[in-house]
Enzyme design. Structure first.
Site, PDB file in Angstrom:
ATOM      1  N   GLU A   1       4.941  -7.520  -3.476  1.00  0.00           N
ATOM      2  CA  GLU A   1       5.319  -7.545  -4.690  1.00  0.00           C
ATOM      3  C   GLU A   1       6.923  -7.491  -4.584  1.00  0.00           C
ATOM      4  O   GLU A   1       7.317  -6.349  -4.326  1.00  0.00           O
ATOM      5  CB  GLU A   1       4.590  -6.522  -5.686  1.00  0.00           C
ATOM      6  CG  GLU A   1       4.987  -6.787  -7.263  1.00  0.00           C
ATOM      7  CD  GLU A   1       4.204  -5.840  -8.111  1.00  0.00           C
ATOM      8  OE1 GLU A   1       4.079  -4.686  -7.605  1.00  0.00           O
ATOM      9  OE2 GLU A   1       3.702  -6.112  -9.051  1.00  0.00           O
TER      10      GLU A   1
ATOM     11  N   ASN B   1       0.672  -2.306 -10.380  1.00  0.00           N
ATOM     12  CA  ASN B   1       0.089  -0.779 -11.113  1.00  0.00           C
ATOM     13  C   ASN B   1      -0.023  -0.774 -12.480  1.00  0.00           C
ATOM     14  O   ASN B   1      -0.491  -0.339 -13.000  1.00  0.00           O
ATOM     15  CB  ASN B   1       0.932   0.139 -10.839  1.00  0.00           C
ATOM     16  CG  ASN B   1       0.809   0.572  -9.294  1.00  0.00           C
ATOM     17  OD1 ASN B   1      -0.436   0.831  -8.932  1.00  0.00           O
ATOM     18  ND2 ASN B   1       1.723   0.579  -8.330  1.00  0.00           N
TER      19      ASN B   1
ATOM     20  N   SER C   1       6.359   2.205  -5.972  1.00  0.00           N
ATOM     21  CA  SER C   1       5.457   1.299  -6.887  1.00  0.00           C
ATOM     22  C   SER C   1       5.719   1.512  -8.479  1.00  0.00           C
ATOM     23  O   SER C   1       4.872   1.140  -9.049  1.00  0.00           O
ATOM     24  CB  SER C   1       4.042   2.221  -6.464  1.00  0.00           C
ATOM     25  OG  SER C   1       4.203   3.560  -6.693  1.00  0.00           O
TER      26      SER C   1
ATOM     27  N   HIS D   1       7.362  -4.145  -2.332  1.00  0.00           N
ATOM     28  CA  HIS D   1       6.290  -3.208  -2.771  1.00  0.00           C
ATOM     29  C   HIS D   1       4.975  -3.672  -1.957  1.00  0.00           C
ATOM     30  O   HIS D   1       4.605  -5.023  -2.306  1.00  0.00           O
ATOM     31  CB  HIS D   1       5.752  -3.292  -4.421  1.00  0.00           C
ATOM     32  CG  HIS D   1       4.866  -2.186  -4.553  1.00  0.00           C
ATOM     33  ND1 HIS D   1       4.019  -2.318  -5.818  1.00  0.00           N
ATOM     34  CD2 HIS D   1       4.467  -1.023  -4.088  1.00  0.00           C
ATOM     35  CE1 HIS D   1       3.392  -1.344  -5.656  1.00  0.00           C
ATOM     36  NE2 HIS D   1       3.423  -0.467  -4.759  1.00  0.00           N
TER      37      HIS D   1
HETATM   38  N1  CAA Z   1      -5.019  -0.524  10.794  1.00  0.00           N
HETATM   39  C1  CAA Z   1      -5.762  -1.315  11.631  1.00  0.00           C
HETATM   40  N2  CAA Z   1      -7.026  -1.531  11.140  1.00  0.00           N
HETATM   41  C2  CAA Z   1      -7.366  -1.072  10.050  1.00  0.00           C
HETATM   42  C3  CAA Z   1      -6.470  -0.091   9.178  1.00  0.00           C
HETATM   43  C4  CAA Z   1      -5.263  -0.005   9.725  1.00  0.00           C
HETATM   44  N3  CAA Z   1      -4.491   1.000   8.979  1.00  0.00           N
HETATM   45  N4  CAA Z   1      -7.131   0.125   8.174  1.00  0.00           N
HETATM   46  C5  CAA Z   1      -8.354  -0.371   8.336  1.00  0.00           C
HETATM   47  N5  CAA Z   1      -8.419  -1.447   9.219  1.00  0.00           N
HETATM   48  C6  CAA Z   1      -9.736  -1.994   9.822  1.00  0.00           C
HETATM   49  C7  CAA Z   1     -10.809  -1.208  10.086  1.00  0.00           C
HETATM   50  O1  CAA Z   1     -10.873  -0.752  11.512  1.00  0.00           O
HETATM   51  C8  CAA Z   1     -11.936  -2.454   9.702  1.00  0.00           C
HETATM   52  O2  CAA Z   1     -11.756  -3.268  11.018  1.00  0.00           O
HETATM   53  P1  CAA Z   1     -13.396  -3.961  11.421  1.00  0.00           P
HETATM   54  O3  CAA Z   1     -14.048  -4.704  10.186  1.00  0.00           O
HETATM   55  O4  CAA Z   1     -12.879  -5.209  12.300  1.00  0.00           O
HETATM   56  O5  CAA Z   1     -14.392  -2.895  11.742  1.00  0.00           O
HETATM   57  C9  CAA Z   1     -11.328  -3.353   9.031  1.00  0.00           C
HETATM   58  O6  CAA Z   1     -10.027  -3.285   8.749  1.00  0.00           O
HETATM   59  C10 CAA Z   1     -12.026  -3.166   7.431  1.00  0.00           C
HETATM   60  O7  CAA Z   1     -11.963  -1.634   7.270  1.00  0.00           O
HETATM   61  P2  CAA Z   1     -13.373  -0.759   6.767  1.00  0.00           P
HETATM   62  O8  CAA Z   1     -14.638  -1.627   7.434  1.00  0.00           O
HETATM   63  O9  CAA Z   1     -13.043   0.458   6.818  1.00  0.00           O
HETATM   64  O10 CAA Z   1     -13.433  -1.047   5.280  1.00  0.00           O
HETATM   65  P3  CAA Z   1     -13.454  -2.289   4.130  1.00  0.00           P
HETATM   66  O11 CAA Z   1     -14.138  -3.854   4.757  1.00  0.00           O
HETATM   67  O12 CAA Z   1     -13.864  -1.796   3.233  1.00  0.00           O
HETATM   68  O13 CAA Z   1     -11.864  -2.576   4.351  1.00  0.00           O
HETATM   69  C11 CAA Z   1      -9.984  -2.321   3.080  1.00  0.00           C
HETATM   70  C12 CAA Z   1     -10.845  -1.808   4.203  1.00  0.00           C
HETATM   71  C13 CAA Z   1      -9.125  -3.436   3.517  1.00  0.00           C
HETATM   72  C14 CAA Z   1      -9.057  -1.018   2.801  1.00  0.00           C
HETATM   73  C15 CAA Z   1     -10.601  -2.807   1.677  1.00  0.00           C
HETATM   74  O14 CAA Z   1     -11.589  -1.778   1.389  1.00  0.00           O
HETATM   75  C16 CAA Z   1      -9.768  -3.125   0.633  1.00  0.00           C
HETATM   76  O15 CAA Z   1      -9.094  -4.193   0.529  1.00  0.00           O
HETATM   77  N6  CAA Z   1      -9.604  -2.089  -0.351  1.00  0.00           N
HETATM   78  C17 CAA Z   1      -8.600  -2.332  -1.552  1.00  0.00           C
HETATM   79  C18 CAA Z   1      -7.294  -1.792  -1.045  1.00  0.00           C
HETATM   80  C19 CAA Z   1      -6.341  -1.972  -2.153  1.00  0.00           C
HETATM   81  O16 CAA Z   1      -6.698  -2.282  -3.164  1.00  0.00           O
HETATM   82  N7  CAA Z   1      -5.053  -1.634  -1.623  1.00  0.00           N
HETATM   83  C20 CAA Z   1      -4.236  -1.449  -2.588  1.00  0.00           C
HETATM   84  C21 CAA Z   1      -3.926  -0.177  -3.159  1.00  0.00           C
HETATM   85  S1  CAA Z   1      -2.694  -0.100  -4.354  1.00  0.00           S
HETATM   86  C22 CAA Z   1      -1.310   0.243  -3.476  1.00  0.00           C
HETATM   87  O17 CAA Z   1      -1.234   0.060  -2.396  1.00  0.00           O
HETATM   88  C23 CAA Z   1      -0.028   0.175  -4.197  1.00  0.00           C
HETATM   89  C24 CAA Z   1       0.395   1.252  -5.180  1.00  0.00           C
HETATM   90  O18 CAA Z   1       1.333   1.132  -5.547  1.00  0.00           O
HETATM   91  C25 CAA Z   1      -0.613   2.105  -5.450  1.00  0.00           C
END
Ligand code: CAA
Length: 285
Positions: free
Chosen positions: A154, A192, A121, A142
């Site tokens: 990315e 990031n 990252s 990424h």
């Molecule tokens: N595998 C399978 N299914 C998954 C899963 C996984 N690993 N994780 C979550 N799900 C499913 C859940 O079971 C849920 O299913 P249903 O809606 O059918 O019940 C669905 O995905 C949605 O999950 P939640 O209801 O728990 O929560 P949500 O609607 O908030 O979605 C999320 C979760 C997709 C994570 C959403 O909150 C989101 O997009 N958050 C932001 C994530 C983000 O910004 N990621 C980038 C982080 S930075 C990074 O990764 C890089 C870095 O370098 C730091």
């Protein structure tokens, strides 16, 4: 090559197992490699759990889940894992020396045509390329957490990454159903460099008492349509990871505007790293 036939993913943690899952689901023979068999098995168990969720929601058939798992193998040796692959994706923790040694070992063992990618990252792709004799075939891929759900890859071109290497990983990302977007190799790339100052500022707002944790998160969720507020997202990413990336931005870009919020540092010092330790800005059971 659109989807590579054989892939090795080095590191079975959250990102590594997610990356292995998407390659195996899409049809690649995938080796998941970690330092111990227990760590690799833990990665496979996480994949199994995620696939089961997709089966329960009828987004994947039980037969496809089983076929995906059948395409997955494990290894505890980088050289053996990459011996016949088309693509390696390294996803170990963010330590430049560890990553360099993995790239060196992979370079000595992978077929001449293989591309060596990193899911880093924030670590320089150019530095990782320079640890090998094939810098034109070293590139950043990424992925975002949670990998099976997030669309973005990315793609980071190091100083010597070739057009052919870039085109290959762009096509491979599309074959995974992802959307690749290219960035140049500067600290924090795009994701990031833009995300971490927002999270850092949210921590400053909390530290200064501008609002509560809930208030800050609600404002960004409701007002900006973000799926998670910045403090919830910081817990999801890991506060130690956030501080580490902010340090890379500050040092690499030479600008104090990226200095990590003292509250973030204090929480890391206390071991309150977010979801993974059960406590960060919020508590998790
Ligand atoms: N595998 C399978 N299914 C998954 C899963 C996984 N690993 N994780 C979550 N799900 C499913 C859940 O079971 C849920 O299913 P249903 O809606 O059918 O019940 C669905 O995905 C949605 O999950 P939640 O209801 O728990 O929560 P949500 O609607 O908030 O979605 C999320 C979760 C997709 C994570 C959403 O909150 C989101 O997009 N958050 C932001 C994530 C983000 O910004 N990621 C980038 C982080 S930075 C990074 O990764 C890089 C870095 O370098 C730091």
């Amino acid at each position: 090559m659109s989807l590579p036939n054989r892939v090795a993913v080095i590191g079975g943690g959250t990102m590594g197992n997610g990356i292995a899952q998407v390659f195996a689901t899409c049809g690649a023979e995938t080796v998941l490699c970690d330092v111990s068999q227990a760590a690799a098995d833990k990665g496979v168990a996480a994949i199994q759990k995620s696939l089961d969720r997709f089966v329960q929601k009828e987004k994947l058939s039980a037969a496809d889940r089983d076929a995906t798992l059948a395409r997955l193998t494990t290894s505890t040796d980088v050289a053996a894992a990459v011996a016949n692959v088309d693509l390696m994706v390294e996803a170990v923790f963010e330590d430049v020396d560890v990553k360099r040694s993995i790239f060196r070992a992979a370079d000595g063992a992978a077929p001449a045509h293989a591309i060596l990618a990193s899911n880093t990252s924030s670590i320089s792709i150019t530095t990782l390329g320079a640890a090998t004799k094939r810098p034109s075939q070293v590139i950043g891929m990424h992925f975002m957490n949670p990998v099976p759900l997030m669309k973005l890859v990315e793609i980071i071109r190091g100083q010597d990454s070739s057009d052919a290497t870039t085109a290959t990983v762009v096509e491979a990302s599309k074959a995974l159903g992802k959307i690749p977007v290219e960035a140049q190799d500067y600290p924090g790339f795009i994701s990031n460099r833009v995300l971490m100052p927002m999270i850092n500022e949210a921590a400053f707002c909390l530290m200064e008492g501008v609002s509560t944790r809930e208030g800050i998160d609600e404002i960004m969720k409701l007002g900006m349509n973000h799926p998670m507020g910045p403090l919830t997202l910081a817990d999801f990413i890991g506060l130690d990871v956030c501080v580490n990336i902010l340090d890379v931005l500050k040092d690499g870009l030479g600008d104090d505007k990226y200095r990590a919020c003292p509250l973030l540092r204090r929480m890391v010092a206390a071991g309150h790293l977010g979801r993974k330790t059960g406590r960060g800005f919020y508590e998790y059971s």
